[in-house]
Write a protein that holds these residues in place. Structure first.
Motif, PDB file in Angstrom:
ATOM      1  N   HIS A 177       7.020  -8.706   6.760  1.00  0.00           N
ATOM      2  CA  HIS A 177       6.833  -7.393   7.374  1.00  0.00           C
ATOM      3  C   HIS A 177       8.025  -6.484   7.087  1.00  0.00           C
ATOM      4  O   HIS A 177       7.855  -5.284   6.798  1.00  0.00           O
ATOM      5  N   LEU A 178       9.240  -7.052   7.158  1.00  0.00           N
ATOM      6  CA  LEU A 178      10.431  -6.255   6.877  1.00  0.00           C
ATOM      7  C   LEU A 178      10.446  -5.816   5.412  1.00  0.00           C
ATOM      8  O   LEU A 178      10.779  -4.657   5.106  1.00  0.00           O
ATOM      9  N   ASP A 179      10.089  -6.720   4.508  1.00  0.00           N
ATOM     10  CA  ASP A 179      10.051  -6.358   3.083  1.00  0.00           C
ATOM     11  C   ASP A 179       9.041  -5.238   2.838  1.00  0.00           C
ATOM     12  O   ASP A 179       9.322  -4.287   2.076  1.00  0.00           O
ATOM     13  N   LEU A 180       7.881  -5.350   3.487  1.00  0.00           N
ATOM     14  CA  LEU A 180       6.856  -4.315   3.311  1.00  0.00           C
ATOM     15  C   LEU A 180       7.317  -2.989   3.908  1.00  0.00           C
ATOM     16  O   LEU A 180       7.111  -1.916   3.299  1.00  0.00           O
ATOM     17  N   SER A 181       7.954  -3.067   5.081  1.00  0.00           N
ATOM     18  CA  SER A 181       8.438  -1.839   5.711  1.00  0.00           C
ATOM     19  C   SER A 181       9.514  -1.181   4.875  1.00  0.00           C
ATOM     20  O   SER A 181       9.606   0.062   4.799  1.00  0.00           O
ATOM     21  N   THR A 182      10.337  -1.981   4.216  1.00  0.00           N
ATOM     22  CA  THR A 182      11.396  -1.436   3.365  1.00  0.00           C
ATOM     23  C   THR A 182      10.790  -0.672   2.182  1.00  0.00           C
ATOM     24  O   THR A 182      11.256   0.426   1.821  1.00  0.00           O
ATOM     25  N   VAL A 183       9.756  -1.272   1.600  1.00  0.00           N
ATOM     26  CA  VAL A 183       9.088  -0.599   0.477  1.00  0.00           C
ATOM     27  C   VAL A 183       8.468   0.716   0.945  1.00  0.00           C
ATOM     28  O   VAL A 183       8.597   1.762   0.276  1.00  0.00           O
ATOM     29  N   LYS A 184       7.816   0.692   2.084  1.00  0.00           N
ATOM     30  CA  LYS A 184       7.184   1.908   2.597  1.00  0.00           C
ATOM     31  C   LYS A 184       8.225   2.964   2.978  1.00  0.00           C
ATOM     32  O   LYS A 184       7.988   4.163   2.843  1.00  0.00           O
ATOM     33  N   TYR A 185       9.376   2.494   3.490  1.00  0.00           N
ATOM     34  CA  TYR A 185      10.449   3.433   3.837  1.00  0.00           C
ATOM     35  C   TYR A 185      10.960   4.120   2.578  1.00  0.00           C
ATOM     36  O   TYR A 185      11.214   5.347   2.576  1.00  0.00           O
ATOM     37  N   GLU A 186      11.114   3.347   1.517  1.00  0.00           N
ATOM     38  CA  GLU A 186      11.578   3.942   0.261  1.00  0.00           C
ATOM     39  C   GLU A 186      10.558   4.920  -0.297  1.00  0.00           C
ATOM     40  O   GLU A 186      10.915   5.870  -1.001  1.00  0.00           O
ATOM     41  N   GLU A 187       9.290   4.683   0.049  1.00  0.00           N
ATOM     42  CA  GLU A 187       8.237   5.608  -0.398  1.00  0.00           C
ATOM     43  C   GLU A 187       8.072   6.783   0.564  1.00  0.00           C
ATOM     44  O   GLU A 187       7.270   7.687   0.307  1.00  0.00           O
ATOM     45  N   GLY A 188       8.829   6.729   1.668  1.00  0.00           N
ATOM     46  CA  GLY A 188       8.758   7.808   2.641  1.00  0.00           C
ATOM     47  C   GLY A 188       7.566   7.727   3.563  1.00  0.00           C
ATOM     48  O   GLY A 188       7.228   8.710   4.224  1.00  0.00           O
ATOM     49  N   VAL A 189       6.963   6.551   3.655  1.00  0.00           N
ATOM     50  CA  VAL A 189       5.771   6.403   4.504  1.00  0.00           C
ATOM     51  C   VAL A 189       6.153   6.104   5.949  1.00  0.00           C
ATOM     52  O   VAL A 189       5.493   6.573   6.883  1.00  0.00           O
ATOM     53  N   VAL A 190       7.213   5.298   6.166  1.00  0.00           N
ATOM     54  CA  VAL A 190       7.632   4.935   7.526  1.00  0.00           C
ATOM     55  C   VAL A 190       9.037   5.441   7.767  1.00  0.00           C
ATOM     56  O   VAL A 190       9.799   5.722   6.824  1.00  0.00           O
ATOM     57  N   ALA A 191       9.380   5.517   9.056  1.00  0.00           N
ATOM     58  CA  ALA A 191      10.712   5.995   9.436  1.00  0.00           C
ATOM     59  C   ALA A 191      11.723   4.852   9.394  1.00  0.00           C
ATOM     60  O   ALA A 191      11.365   3.678   9.402  1.00  0.00           O
ATOM     61  N   ARG A 192      12.997   5.234   9.356  1.00  0.00           N
ATOM     62  CA  ARG A 192      14.069   4.217   9.327  1.00  0.00           C
ATOM     63  C   ARG A 192      14.059   3.377  10.599  1.00  0.00           C
ATOM     64  O   ARG A 192      14.445   2.212  10.587  1.00  0.00           O
ATOM     65  N   ALA A 193      13.604   3.949  11.694  1.00  0.00           N
ATOM     66  CA  ALA A 193      13.555   3.203  12.956  1.00  0.00           C
ATOM     67  C   ALA A 193      12.668   1.968  12.835  1.00  0.00           C
ATOM     68  O   ALA A 193      12.925   0.935  13.454  1.00  0.00           O
TER      69      ALA A 193
END
Length: 227
Positions: A177-193
């Motif tokens: 989940h963290l790896d996926l969230s990191t990818v999405k964060y880099e894509e600007g889909v999710v927030a840093r929080a």
């Protein structure tokens, strides 16, 4: 996982030497017959605990002594047989004449039977019977206690081992989940929080895994103490 088996991390039993060895800190707890390893079930764990328990050995010795004391008390209340043998050989001479040899042998058998003892022997027999009953009860209670301790320690190992598997799966899931969230964060889909929240959850899961492994090792030590 079967409730009545421990995997190769379980108990090691060597058939040729009839001695099991436990490597607690390496989390190796398997059973071996000859050169083959296999799981050790609950009945075998209980059998080993009963065979090696010093309290049971002492209880059995106390029971044997109580049985002997009762037999002695019963014999004292019955007839007793005493046998005695005496013998002698000598000779006499009358005024320088030839020596006259003589042999003297005596055999005696005595039978004693207590006619009256004021109830003393009867009371001694009663006391011996009570002592034997108490020794039997103590020995059986000890055996049942050892069985309970062995079974409880065995199932505690199964519980802790299952918990380790659960915590490992939790860590794997949160890591993904963290790896996926990191990818999405880099894509600007999710927030840093979201990244921080996932990271905190993963750290907590890792701590829980460390604790689960520690509990499993403690469970191995506890069973080894029972055995």
């Amino acid at each position: 996982m079967s409730r009545n088996s421990i995997q190769n991390e379980g108990i090691i039993l060597n058939k040729r030497t009839a001695v099991f060895m436990l490597a607690c800190w390496s989390a190796l707890y398997a059973v071996a017959w000859g050169n083959e390893a296999r799981p050790l079930d609950l009945d075998e764990v209980v059998a080993i605990a009963l065979q090696n328990n010093h309290a049971i050995e002492q209880g059995a010795e106390d029971r044997d002594y109580a049985q002997w004391a009762l037999s002695k008390a019963r014999r004292q209340a019955g007839p007793s047989l005493t046998y005695n043998f005496t013998g002698g050989r000598g000779g006499t001479s009358d005024r320088g004449g030839p020596l006259s040899e003589s042999n003297d042998y005596t055999n005696s058998v005595r039978v004693n039977f207590p006619l009256y003892h004021g109830g003393k022997l009867k009371n001694q027999r009663y006391e011996a019977e009570y002592a034997l009953s108490a020794a039997d009860l103590t020995l059986e209670n000890t055996r049942q206690s050892v069985k309970l301790q062995a079974a409880s320690a065995y199932y505690e190992i199964l519980r802790c081992k299952a918990m380790v598997a659960v915590r490992e799966e939790e860590v794997r899931t949160l890591q993904k989940h963290l790896d996926l969230s990191t990818v999405k964060y880099e894509e600007g889909v999710v927030a840093r929080a979201d990244i921080l929240s996932s990271s905190v959850s993963l750290d907590d899961a890792k701590q829980n895994l460390v604790k689960a492994k520690g509990d499993y090792e403690k469970a191995l030590v506890a069973l080894n103490n029972v055995l």
